[in-house]
Design a protein around this motif. Sequence first.
Motif, PDB file in Angstrom:
ATOM      1  N   UNK A  76       0.840  -1.198   0.000  1.00  0.00           N
ATOM      2  CA  UNK A  76       0.000   0.000   0.000  1.00  0.00           C
ATOM      3  C   UNK A  76       0.875   1.249   0.000  1.00  0.00           C
ATOM      4  N   UNK A  77       2.025   1.177   0.683  1.00  0.00           N
ATOM      5  CA  UNK A  77       2.890   2.356   0.768  1.00  0.00           C
ATOM      6  C   UNK A  77       3.760   2.487  -0.485  1.00  0.00           C
ATOM      7  N   UNK A  78       4.350   1.365  -0.928  1.00  0.00           N
ATOM      8  CA  UNK A  78       5.383   1.441  -1.976  1.00  0.00           C
ATOM      9  C   UNK A  78       4.940   0.864  -3.308  1.00  0.00           C
ATOM     10  N   UNK A  79       3.658   0.800  -3.550  1.00  0.00           N
ATOM     11  CA  UNK A  79       3.111   0.194  -4.764  1.00  0.00           C
ATOM     12  C   UNK A  79       3.935   0.516  -6.014  1.00  0.00           C
ATOM     13  N   UNK A  80       4.137   1.825  -6.285  1.00  0.00           N
ATOM     14  CA  UNK A  80       4.759   2.230  -7.540  1.00  0.00           C
ATOM     15  C   UNK A  80       6.221   1.795  -7.603  1.00  0.00           C
ATOM     16  N   UNK A  81       6.892   1.976  -6.477  1.00  0.00           N
ATOM     17  CA  UNK A  81       8.309   1.618  -6.399  1.00  0.00           C
ATOM     18  C   UNK A  81       8.499   0.122  -6.693  1.00  0.00           C
ATOM     19  N   UNK A  82       7.641  -0.692  -6.096  1.00  0.00           N
ATOM     20  CA  UNK A  82       7.763  -2.143  -6.254  1.00  0.00           C
ATOM     21  C   UNK A  82       7.522  -2.534  -7.713  1.00  0.00           C
ATOM     22  N   UNK A  83       6.442  -2.019  -8.278  1.00  0.00           N
ATOM     23  CA  UNK A  83       6.097  -2.400  -9.647  1.00  0.00           C
ATOM     24  C   UNK A  83       7.173  -1.917 -10.620  1.00  0.00           C
ATOM     25  N   UNK A  84       7.583  -0.638 -10.486  1.00  0.00           N
ATOM     26  CA  UNK A  84       8.604  -0.116 -11.398  1.00  0.00           C
ATOM     27  C   UNK A  84       9.912  -0.886 -11.272  1.00  0.00           C
ATOM     28  N   UNK A  85      10.288  -1.199 -10.048  1.00  0.00           N
ATOM     29  CA  UNK A  85      11.539  -1.926  -9.826  1.00  0.00           C
ATOM     30  C   UNK A  85      11.507  -3.290 -10.479  1.00  0.00           C
ATOM     31  N   UNK A  86      10.386  -3.979 -10.344  1.00  0.00           N
ATOM     32  CA  UNK A  86      10.292  -5.320 -10.930  1.00  0.00           C
ATOM     33  C   UNK A  86      10.343  -5.247 -12.450  1.00  0.00           C
ATOM     34  N   UNK A  87       9.678  -4.236 -13.004  1.00  0.00           N
ATOM     35  CA  UNK A  87       9.691  -4.096 -14.458  1.00  0.00           C
ATOM     36  C   UNK A  87      11.113  -3.788 -14.931  1.00  0.00           C
ATOM     37  N   UNK A  88      11.781  -2.856 -14.235  1.00  0.00           N
ATOM     38  CA  UNK A  88      13.151  -2.504 -14.624  1.00  0.00           C
ATOM     39  C   UNK A  88      14.042  -3.734 -14.573  1.00  0.00           C
ATOM     40  N   UNK A  89      13.916  -4.510 -13.499  1.00  0.00           N
ATOM     41  CA  UNK A  89      14.729  -5.707 -13.353  1.00  0.00           C
ATOM     42  C   UNK A  89      14.481  -6.703 -14.467  1.00  0.00           C
ATOM     43  N   UNK A  90      13.218  -6.866 -14.829  1.00  0.00           N
ATOM     44  CA  UNK A  90      12.877  -7.865 -15.838  1.00  0.00           C
ATOM     45  C   UNK A  90      13.349  -7.437 -17.216  1.00  0.00           C
ATOM     46  N   UNK A  91      13.163  -6.148 -17.547  1.00  0.00           N
ATOM     47  CA  UNK A  91      13.425  -5.727 -18.908  1.00  0.00           C
ATOM     48  C   UNK A  91      14.920  -5.654 -19.193  1.00  0.00           C
ATOM     49  N   UNK A  92      15.696  -5.234 -18.175  1.00  0.00           N
ATOM     50  CA  UNK A  92      17.129  -5.133 -18.418  1.00  0.00           C
ATOM     51  C   UNK A  92      17.795  -6.490 -18.373  1.00  0.00           C
ATOM     52  N   UNK A  93      17.193  -7.431 -17.650  1.00  0.00           N
ATOM     53  CA  UNK A  93      17.794  -8.766 -17.582  1.00  0.00           C
ATOM     54  C   UNK A  93      17.637  -9.389 -18.921  1.00  0.00           C
TER      55      UNK A  93
END
Lengths: 285, 276
Positions: B259-276
């Motif tokens: 609830x607090x970090x929704x955007x951070x979590x989603x963006x981080x996971x996307x960044x991790x997936x796309x650059x990998x």
Amino acid sequence: MNKKKLYSAWFLVPTLLVFGTLFLLPMATSFFFSLTVWNLRDFTFVGLENFKMFLKEGSLNIGIRNTLVYALCGCSMKLVLAFFIAVFLNSGIRSKHLLRAVVFFPNLVSTVAVGITFKALMHPSKGLFNRVLELMGLARVDWLGNPDLALFSVVGTDVWKGVGVATVIYIAGMQAIDKTYYEAAAIDGATGAQRLLYLTLPLCRPAMHSVMILAFIGGLRSFDLIWSMTGGGPGFATDVLASVIYKQYAEGFYGLSTAGNVIMLGLIMLLAFPLQKFLLSREAD
Amino acid sequence: MKKKKRRYLLGDIIGICMAFVLFVIPFLFLIFNSLKDRKEANLLRLSPPTVWQWGNYREVLAAGNGIIFTAFKNSILISAGAVALLILFSSMTGYVLQRRKDRLTKVVNVVILMGLMIPPAILPTIWILKGLHIYKTLAGIILVETALQTPFSVMLYRGFIASVPAELEEAGVIDGCGPFALYRRIVFPLLKPVTATVIILNSVSVFNDFMNPLYFMPGRDNTTVQLTLYNFMGQYSSSYHLLFADVMLITLPMLLLFLVFNKKIVDGMVAGAVKG
């Protein structure tokens, strides 16, 4: 100051120390220990016996087959479902932010917790799934007790938990598409389906590749969900490589367990690396 | 235009209904059943409890001499320890791998990225931990988790550092910073956004990790949250109310975090997936 001095190699040392000792070294030694009978102290060299046993014994080699089925099914379902969910959640609907959060959240829940919940939902006599089937006048299904079905029930749960990540990756890919393409298509009179097929689908290919690789490798390595839902059973029907590795370890067959590890590594090298390379080469075009 | 609006409204309704059935009901099922008495919970129905049994939670917390508290303490220590090491080590590594391109960094880069795909070899890891006398210790599992999360964290840092202008470092050098002072005083403070991502994503995955504690922290006393949950499943197979209360206790921190970090979590996971 020159670059070598400024960006000193010493910066790499802590990472290399930890990663080297607890990831690279175990990987390197696993090739040797997979050729032994071993109790973490003394070992006897046995050549390829462990691998022969792994391929011959039905309770072991079913793990290889199930791992492939699990990874392929889970990966393809996520690939397709997440695409449509992403198209839907990337449209003009007002609740899209809320829905994105809802679809994503299961990914943060511990896999064991998800396993426990779905095991209860799939309970053969009183589970919610079978209640709904009965309400619709259909026969009950033994989701986790039927050896032909159990693996797919677990795959379904895996998709439920993991489809959210795939969806947000797709959404990021779709948002990066230049809007002018859609305007041009609209002027040319393309229908919604045509835009989806000839614009969205090819243009979010990089996202699709990320989803594919991530889901496929995740599937090949998965353990937690299977272990908490079926423990590999009924019989060995849902045993995958990771659960076979754990079972052999628990039984004290350390060499055999390590051989399982090497086989998993081999599968990933054989399937995921070429897939990655192939996808990258297609992106370059 | 009007037609389009109506279609979106229809989409909203269908979407919310589907999400409710597929994603909200399982959680409602958990919450309701964690608050029923034993007999009612064992029916596994999706109805609100007839009497709300808040005492279930107290019972779970007290179970096995408060083993849950030990488990939470251990899981938090492991997550915090691994995250602290990851921030320190991976930021340094990502920094040099991004800034310096020669044979050495190329090799290190490839080796570390390999770790994103290749499964860890478990028994040899136990063998090494035993050799170092840190098997079944918190220190041991902290180091293992650090090693396993290193590729992902290095990748996030390396990707972020590409967007930090190197001119700042040149200015630092002119002002007389040595390599480490430069990193500590100028570069690291600029990495706050990606450090936040690294903290959140790694705490979630280490906290939720089941397999590694299962192998590297066996035994009753130094358990973790996921291990107690798994053990409860066997112990409480006929007391769903307590089992679900435990599941809820473990899920709630994640819900708050989300609830607090929704955007951070989603963006981080996307960044991790796309650059990998």
